[in-house]
Enzyme design. Sequence first.
Site, PDB file in Angstrom:
ATOM      1  N   ARG A   1      -1.723  -5.396   1.050  1.00  0.00           N
ATOM      2  CA  ARG A   1      -1.177  -4.434   0.168  1.00  0.00           C
ATOM      3  C   ARG A   1      -0.949  -3.045   0.568  1.00  0.00           C
ATOM      4  O   ARG A   1      -1.597  -2.930   1.828  1.00  0.00           O
ATOM      5  CB  ARG A   1      -2.018  -4.574  -1.291  1.00  0.00           C
ATOM      6  CG  ARG A   1      -3.247  -4.636  -1.280  1.00  0.00           C
ATOM      7  CD  ARG A   1      -4.453  -3.420  -0.731  1.00  0.00           C
ATOM      8  NE  ARG A   1      -3.670  -2.302  -1.309  1.00  0.00           N
ATOM      9  CZ  ARG A   1      -3.981  -1.115  -0.848  1.00  0.00           C
ATOM     10  NH1 ARG A   1      -4.529  -0.886   0.294  1.00  0.00           N
ATOM     11  NH2 ARG A   1      -3.425   0.077  -1.435  1.00  0.00           N
TER      12      ARG A   1
ATOM     13  N   ASP B   1       5.344   4.440  -2.973  1.00  0.00           N
ATOM     14  CA  ASP B   1       5.836   2.957  -2.746  1.00  0.00           C
ATOM     15  C   ASP B   1       7.276   3.194  -2.646  1.00  0.00           C
ATOM     16  O   ASP B   1       8.072   2.249  -2.201  1.00  0.00           O
ATOM     17  CB  ASP B   1       5.360   1.964  -3.807  1.00  0.00           C
ATOM     18  CG  ASP B   1       3.953   1.681  -3.586  1.00  0.00           C
ATOM     19  OD1 ASP B   1       2.872   2.540  -4.098  1.00  0.00           O
ATOM     20  OD2 ASP B   1       3.716   0.466  -3.028  1.00  0.00           O
TER      21      ASP B   1
ATOM     22  N   LYS C   1       1.180   4.084  -7.365  1.00  0.00           N
ATOM     23  CA  LYS C   1       0.027   3.288  -8.252  1.00  0.00           C
ATOM     24  C   LYS C   1      -0.131   3.768  -9.278  1.00  0.00           C
ATOM     25  O   LYS C   1      -0.049   5.054  -9.572  1.00  0.00           O
ATOM     26  CB  LYS C   1      -1.404   3.426  -7.266  1.00  0.00           C
ATOM     27  CG  LYS C   1      -2.457   2.561  -8.338  1.00  0.00           C
ATOM     28  CD  LYS C   1      -2.128   1.127  -8.708  1.00  0.00           C
ATOM     29  CE  LYS C   1      -1.637   0.075  -7.734  1.00  0.00           C
ATOM     30  NZ  LYS C   1      -0.975  -1.058  -8.054  1.00  0.00           N
TER      31      LYS C   1
ATOM     32  N   ARG D   1       7.047  -8.794  -4.255  1.00  0.00           N
ATOM     33  CA  ARG D   1       6.509  -7.738  -5.122  1.00  0.00           C
ATOM     34  C   ARG D   1       8.027  -6.819  -4.886  1.00  0.00           C
ATOM     35  O   ARG D   1       8.593  -6.594  -3.930  1.00  0.00           O
ATOM     36  CB  ARG D   1       5.571  -6.878  -4.425  1.00  0.00           C
ATOM     37  CG  ARG D   1       4.281  -7.683  -4.638  1.00  0.00           C
ATOM     38  CD  ARG D   1       2.757  -7.021  -4.064  1.00  0.00           C
ATOM     39  NE  ARG D   1       2.490  -5.821  -5.529  1.00  0.00           N
ATOM     40  CZ  ARG D   1       1.699  -5.081  -5.122  1.00  0.00           C
ATOM     41  NH1 ARG D   1       0.842  -4.872  -4.079  1.00  0.00           N
ATOM     42  NH2 ARG D   1       1.240  -4.353  -5.964  1.00  0.00           N
TER      43      ARG D   1
HETATM   44  O1  MRU Z   1      -0.764  -2.367  -5.704  1.00  0.00           O
HETATM   45  P1  MRU Z   1      -0.987  -1.698  -4.186  1.00  0.00           P
HETATM   46  O2  MRU Z   1      -2.359  -1.890  -3.925  1.00  0.00           O
HETATM   47  O3  MRU Z   1       0.014  -2.322  -3.139  1.00  0.00           O
HETATM   48  O4  MRU Z   1      -0.620  -0.090  -4.564  1.00  0.00           O
HETATM   49  C1  MRU Z   1      -0.669   0.583  -3.272  1.00  0.00           C
HETATM   50  C2  MRU Z   1      -0.333   2.029  -3.542  1.00  0.00           C
HETATM   51  O5  MRU Z   1       0.188   2.251  -4.521  1.00  0.00           O
HETATM   52  C3  MRU Z   1      -0.384   3.027  -2.430  1.00  0.00           C
HETATM   53  O6  MRU Z   1      -0.731   4.231  -2.980  1.00  0.00           O
HETATM   54  C4  MRU Z   1       1.174   3.046  -1.806  1.00  0.00           C
HETATM   55  O7  MRU Z   1       1.506   1.858  -1.334  1.00  0.00           O
HETATM   56  C5  MRU Z   1       0.882   3.731  -0.467  1.00  0.00           C
HETATM   57  S1  MRU Z   1       0.139   3.145   0.744  1.00  0.00           S
HETATM   58  C6  MRU Z   1       0.212   4.127   2.153  1.00  0.00           C
END
Ligand code: MRU
Length: 353
Positions: free
Chosen positions: A55, A246, A257, A98
Amino acid sequence: MRNSKPIDWVPEQTGTMMPGHLHILDQTLLPTETVYIDTTDQEAVWHAIKTLQVRGAPAIGVAAAMGVAAAAQDRRSGTVDDVCAAVDNAADYLATSRPTAVNLFWALDRMRRAAHASSAATGEALARELVDEAIAIRDEDLAMCRAIGEHGATLLKDGDTVLTHCNAGGLATSGFGTALAPIYVAQEQGKRVSVYADETRPLLQGARLTAWELMQAGVDVTLICDNMAAQVMKEGRIDIVFVGADRIAANGDAANKIGTYGVALLARAHNIPFYVLAPTSTNDSAAATGADIPIEERGAVEITEGFGRRTAPANVKVYAPAFDVTPAKLITGIITENGVQETTGCSQASWAK
Ligand code: MRU
């Protein structure tokens, strides 16, 4: 753990039965177990992304690219057209895992374009090129993270304390991270930098992953529940906020997140600079604003029975967005591999409008 490899490609070893394959650190088991998944199987790669075994936006992109490479390798005894068809099928399938991290779609498109633009004469040669392309995506991501770290570290003074949300560290990338990268660079530069890590409900990436990887790296980290961030800021404990992203829309709105938007509001209310750190592969020029960013919804069970224990009444209604969008006006700056880009933001008086 700053250089941890949550996702890697293991080349084919002569004399063994195992072809080149993905080597995925199962992050759902951290911090108590370190287990790796070795696979070439498309469903296993899809499942690893969907269930957050791998992730973090950049790491998801690398895993997807390697998944496509594995599919190409699987068809290498066929024609070039056979390999291209396998690439298209794998890319279509992995794209359904996703929806929010644009790095996934960026990496899949890049693999698809590499396959169709290739002048390889055989399926074997094309498959080899696609493995190299996936490895290049991984290596470029690592270099971008390092550059983000160098730029971000210019904002850190000796003795500073950073607040971060979720995990945007080595575990979320090819290694080194985005939001945590400046902390690692500052540490190399001999600056003492401390971190407050939000635990990040419901899947606890901050507690399970960020706290763990910072401790592995010898960084002073303090874990807080998400609902403590306001108090911690009010007590004057935080100098700067660093978070990942993201997907960043053309107007600078940034999805990250769930809970990040709240942290940005709190930072603005306490006059604390709030930076988003992400490689340019996180930019989505097709999304004009944050409203165009698809927000993943997760299953209710992650909230009602997180980690196997029921903590809510059976059949309670649940809403579980996994990401939120921080409007550009709350972001002090965006840090990419190209440097620190201060945004215009807004005046203190207008922050809540
Ligand atoms: O659901 P996740 O754990 O994949 O979410 C990850 C995040 O929100 C991170 O902050 C984002 O992907 C940046 S990772 C460098």
